[in-house]
Design a protein around this motif. Structure first.
Motif, PDB file in Angstrom:
ATOM      1  N   GLN A   1      -5.860   8.238   0.506  1.00 57.43           N
ATOM      2  CA  GLN A   1      -5.495   8.515   1.632  1.00 57.43           C
ATOM      3  C   GLN A   1      -3.910   8.916   1.358  1.00 57.43           C
ATOM      4  OE1 GLN A   1      -3.612   4.557   4.088  1.00 57.43           O
ATOM      5  NE2 GLN A   1      -6.001   4.663   3.869  1.00 57.43           N
ATOM      6  N   ILE A   2      -3.508   8.379   0.649  1.00 57.73           N
ATOM      7  CA  ILE A   2      -1.979   8.660   0.075  1.00 57.73           C
ATOM      8  C   ILE A   2      -1.934  10.066  -0.663  1.00 57.73           C
ATOM      9  CG2 ILE A   2       0.219   8.165  -0.745  1.00 57.73           C
ATOM     10  CD1 ILE A   2      -0.431   6.479   1.418  1.00 57.73           C
TER      11      ILE A   2
ATOM     12  N   TYR B   1      -5.166  11.324   8.664  1.00 58.16           N
ATOM     13  CA  TYR B   1      -4.557  11.343   7.161  1.00 58.16           C
ATOM     14  C   TYR B   1      -4.109  12.786   7.170  1.00 58.16           C
ATOM     15  CZ  TYR B   1      -6.223   6.763   6.481  1.00 58.16           C
ATOM     16  OH  TYR B   1      -6.532   5.488   6.411  1.00 58.16           O
TER      17      TYR B   1
ATOM     18  N   TRP C   1      -1.072   5.830   8.035  1.00 53.83           N
ATOM     19  CA  TRP C   1      -1.796   4.860   6.935  1.00 53.83           C
ATOM     20  C   TRP C   1      -2.558   3.841   7.955  1.00 53.83           C
ATOM     21  CZ3 TRP C   1       0.047   0.121   9.085  1.00 53.83           C
ATOM     22  CH2 TRP C   1       1.332   0.325   9.652  1.00 53.83           C
TER      23      TRP C   1
ATOM     24  N   HIS D   1       0.645  -1.149   0.127  1.00 57.42           N
ATOM     25  CA  HIS D   1       0.075   0.024   0.052  1.00 57.42           C
ATOM     26  C   HIS D   1       0.910   1.517  -0.035  1.00 57.42           C
ATOM     27  CE1 HIS D   1      -0.164   0.087   4.570  1.00 57.42           C
ATOM     28  NE2 HIS D   1      -0.157  -0.992   4.318  1.00 57.42           N
ATOM     29  N   ALA D   2       1.087   1.820   1.171  1.00 57.12           N
ATOM     30  CA  ALA D   2       1.753   3.278   1.231  1.00 57.12           C
ATOM     31  C   ALA D   2       2.987   3.167   0.365  1.00 57.12           C
ATOM     32  CB  ALA D   2       2.093   3.700   2.646  1.00 57.12           C
TER      33      ALA D   2
ATOM     34  N   LYS E   1      -6.363   0.314   4.235  1.00 57.76           N
ATOM     35  CA  LYS E   1      -6.098  -0.472   3.143  1.00 57.76           C
ATOM     36  C   LYS E   1      -6.689  -2.015   3.407  1.00 57.76           C
ATOM     37  CE  LYS E   1      -4.070  -1.981  -0.532  1.00 57.76           C
ATOM     38  NZ  LYS E   1      -5.276  -2.825  -0.746  1.00 57.76           N
TER      39      LYS E   1
END
Lengths: 333, 333
Positions: A160-161, A190, A297, A124-125, A323
């Motif tokens: 979110q990122i 976030y 995250w 994910h991130a 996520k």
């Protein structure tokens, strides 16, 4: 050799996917051929784009056929290597699918740094969703300090990122998500400047005071139409996804191109795969921002490969908070 | 002083404009103030964007009010000057409206070179429609030699120039227009490589063998939907106009943004006014191409200011063949 349990496509979903659209089967594992590695999967990913692969509609990637293993990013240990780029025990990430063991050409998987903590970040991130946010926001959206950046599906894996990258770029970040818990995450976790809960707020009204310079669009449909009413001159609309349309038989015609004249605006679609030559550059930066606390995250973990279809259906319904990941096996073996 | 005959907005058109939406009135002409010029109009222009100004819908420019002179580009002689940039007898072009005499700030009109032949070119190939094609194609569409450029309303004032500029850029030019006469003009007069008569051909079928790199869109609606099915990877869609929508009460939602992901494509709107600082550069090039025969053109002239509304209504219905102009007065006086 061990047996490989896999989740395959049992039937093409019509509208919302059902658990009966998936099957669990078992096949023997064979040794990798020259240039290949065999990976024992530890974690696998659940993402909206998978819905597109299950459909026969023309898309940027070939459709899955009934019987195929479901496409997914997965992380695991190399348990046999027939390529000198990987040794047994290395951690690797790639499009390995919803299965316990995956054979892959070595060039199609990437090593995961041992210091990455937790290693699921590679899904994910610091992985595909982080990379998607990075190239979509920076290369397509081209934010300038002081811009207002609006993100839809803002609490999702990409959104979110994207919001946090907008903050890093000196922008005002406004997130749109469904439900009060997600809206709270947007602000508290976030770091968005403002949050809109589309289930309880009118999006157009909530945006009344904003002039949108960059719209990072993951959702399409009505929510996006409301954002388009608040564009600023010279706006950039990044088309990353259209998750509101993925279960529709035909996508909704939701946009009037004449709007782009009124706002001298640009709407552009992109695919993260087109940036493969720059993954390392972006992953290094993302890992740095995660390590320094600038990118935060949340994970939503489902245990057991057999539960991946349920996790996927729930994710499409917005039930996850963070996520969506599936834990396939423990690391130690 | 003489009397000025003017065409004003008598009522906001609902749907297709009617002649009764316009009025002819007469007012006294007064001398220009400091920094202004008085122009005797010889020619005035009829263009689709005027329809938008007659509507109350939010747009890039303020709406006309009932009683206002209809906005239009016009060419005429300076008959009185109160600004040292213009002398009596100079030919000038600007947003002077549908009227016989116009007072304008000198900074808002541009001199027309005496050698321009015919001088009406300042209202099309070397004027606003030529400039619109120039900046839209080159700056927004960014064609590369070998690209396929598709133009809608291809026999229209902007479209005919856009196609010829595409040829100058080394592209394959495909034009879409309504009716066999216009389709013939596309090939024989404007030098398009292929012509589609949307009234008699299926646009999607006619484009079956093409991969569209640049779509220069003047029309929107169904014709554009057919073009979108044939985009190439990395396509650029230039939103110049949406003439199919101008008489609609609400513009049709005709586009699914997810297409832009599939084709990694960009859709961008523009306004020629944003390029004012580069008009001279572009007009010089356009004049050179016209003089050397690389840009060809056709005019559709209506005689008499009082007939401007009829010319406008006919142009919206596609009845003109070539740039629609109204002859207001003879040069000699």
């Amino acid at each position: 050799m061990p047996v490989n349990r896999r989740i395959t496509l049992a039937a093409r979903p019509v509208g919302h996917p059902q658990e009966s659209d998936f099957a669990l089967d078992e096949v023997d594992v064979s040794s990798p051929e020259a240039g290949e590695v065999l990976v024992r999967v530890l974690w696998t990913s659940v993402d909206p784009y998978q819905r597109g692969r299950m459909s026969e509609a023309k898309s940027y990637a070939p459709s899955l056929q009934v019987g195929d293993v479901i496409t997914a990013q997965s992380v695991g240990h190399v348990v046999e290597s027939n390529d000198r780029r990987f040794s047994v025990g290395d951690l690797a990430v790639g499009q390995l699918g919803w299965q316990e063991y995956a054979t892959a050409r070595a060039g199609t998987v990437r090593p995961v740094p041992e210091e990455l903590d937790p290693q699921t970040l590679a899904l994910h991130a610091v992985g595909m969703t982080g990379l998607t946010a990075y190239f979509g926001l920076f290369d397509v959206g081209k934010p300038r300090a002081g811009d207002t950046v609006v993100v839809s599906c803002a609490a999702g894996a990409v959104g979110q990122i994207a919001g946090q990258l907008a903050k890093i770029a000196g922008c005002r970040a406004v997130g749109i998500a469904g439900g009060p818990e997600k809206a709270r995450d947007l602000i508290e976790l976030y770091g968005y400047d403002a949050a809109i809960d589309y289930k309880n707020d009118g999006v157009a009204e909530a945006l009344r005071g904003e002039r949108v310079d960059v719209y990072f669009d993951n959702v399409g449909g009505e929510i996006s139409q409301a954002v388009h009413r608040r564009l600023n001159l010279g706006a950039r609309i990044v088309i990353c996804g259209q998750v509101s349309q993925y279960n529709a038989e035909r996508p909704e015609l939701s946009f009037h191109p004449g709007l782009l004249i009124m706002f001298r605006a640009r709407m552009e679609g992109f695919l993260v795969f087109d940036y493969a030559h720059r993954y390392d550059e972006a992953a290094r930066k993302l890992a740095h921002w995660v390590a320094s606390g600038k990118i935060r995250w949340r994970e939503h973990v489902t245990d057991g490969l057999e539960n991946a279809p349920r996790a996927f259906i729930g994710m499409l319904n917005g039930e996850n908070r963070g996520k969506a990941l599936v834990k396939v096996a423990e690391r130690a073996e």
